[in-house]
Scaffold this motif. Sequence first.
Motif, mmCIF file in Angstrom:
data_model
loop_
_atom_site.group_PDB
_atom_site.id
_atom_site.type_symbol
_atom_site.label_atom_id
_atom_site.label_comp_id
_atom_site.label_asym_id
_atom_site.label_seq_id
_atom_site.Cartn_x
_atom_site.Cartn_y
_atom_site.Cartn_z
ATOM 1 N N LEU A 145 0.827 -1.205 0.000
ATOM 2 C CA LEU A 145 0.000 0.000 0.000
ATOM 3 C C LEU A 145 0.866 1.262 0.000
ATOM 4 O O LEU A 145 0.544 2.248 -0.681
ATOM 5 C CB LEU A 145 -0.929 -0.016 1.214
ATOM 6 N N LEU A 157 -6.162 6.649 -1.229
ATOM 7 C CA LEU A 157 -5.049 5.851 -0.698
ATOM 8 C C LEU A 157 -4.497 6.466 0.585
ATOM 9 O O LEU A 157 -4.090 5.750 1.506
ATOM 10 C CB LEU A 157 -3.945 5.729 -1.748
ATOM 11 N N GLU A 159 -6.176 8.134 2.910
ATOM 12 C CA GLU A 159 -7.050 7.782 4.035
ATOM 13 C C GLU A 159 -6.952 6.300 4.375
ATOM 14 O O GLU A 159 -7.104 5.914 5.534
ATOM 15 C CB GLU A 159 -8.505 8.149 3.700
ATOM 16 N N GLN A 160 -6.682 5.497 3.383
ATOM 17 C CA GLN A 160 -6.526 4.052 3.620
ATOM 18 C C GLN A 160 -5.232 3.752 4.371
ATOM 19 O O GLN A 160 -5.182 2.850 5.220
ATOM 20 C CB GLN A 160 -6.536 3.323 2.271
ATOM 21 N N HIS A 164 -3.034 2.575 9.128
ATOM 22 C CA HIS A 164 -2.046 1.488 9.131
ATOM 23 C C HIS A 164 -0.721 1.982 9.718
ATOM 24 O O HIS A 164 -0.119 1.303 10.559
ATOM 25 C CB HIS A 164 -1.812 0.974 7.699
#
Length: 232
Positions: A145, A157, A159-160, A164
């Motif tokens: 990612l 991407l 916010e994704q 993490h």
Amino acid sequence: MSQITLDQHVSDIVTAIPQSADLFRNLRIDYCCGGKISLQEAAVQRDLNPTDVLTRVQEIEKKRESRDQMEPSSFGEKTLIAYIQEKYHTGLREELPLLAPYVTKVARVHGENHPHLLRVQEIYKLLRAELIDHTDDEDLNVFPLILEFLANPTPGLKEQLKPHVAELEHEHDNAGRLLHELREITNNFTPPDEACGTYRLVYARLEQFEKDTFQHVHLENNVLFDRVREAI
């Protein structure tokens, strides 16, 4: 050029190169109570070719040295991630199972007189489980990612990825706290004067494990994740 010779005591070789204990263990060469003999003599006692054993020890030494001679902070993202995976993730998956029997043995044999060793064993089990899960998550999910985001930093991407990275840094902090406790209860990984070879081996390898983990975390928190934050 290697400094290891056939005249050196097996116990001294393990002190200088702690990972060599795994080789000696597999070859059934005693590096602990019977380790005060030369590598030459120890190999002959086991009907082994001394030169072949020396070569294998030197290969372990060379592998360790080659890993320490690189400047990973200057690497591009793909190379940096590959370096982290090769040196630290693969290293953890190799070292943690190999060191575990020694930690267990020392706790079992010496835990009654040195009760802190039982806590050492507990911490080691926690770190082993947490770090393996942590590195698996990075390899399978987060690192791909990150590379995707840095190549194409879209809002979706971003916010994704943000949670993490925050979670990984939290896990790094927790590992740091456990390693700090480990250093405290072992008196800076200093074995008692009467400690046997296995006891000393465990402390030496735990100290190396601490060093590698801190370098690992530094490269992720302060190099890789900083690059992600700059792009965010």
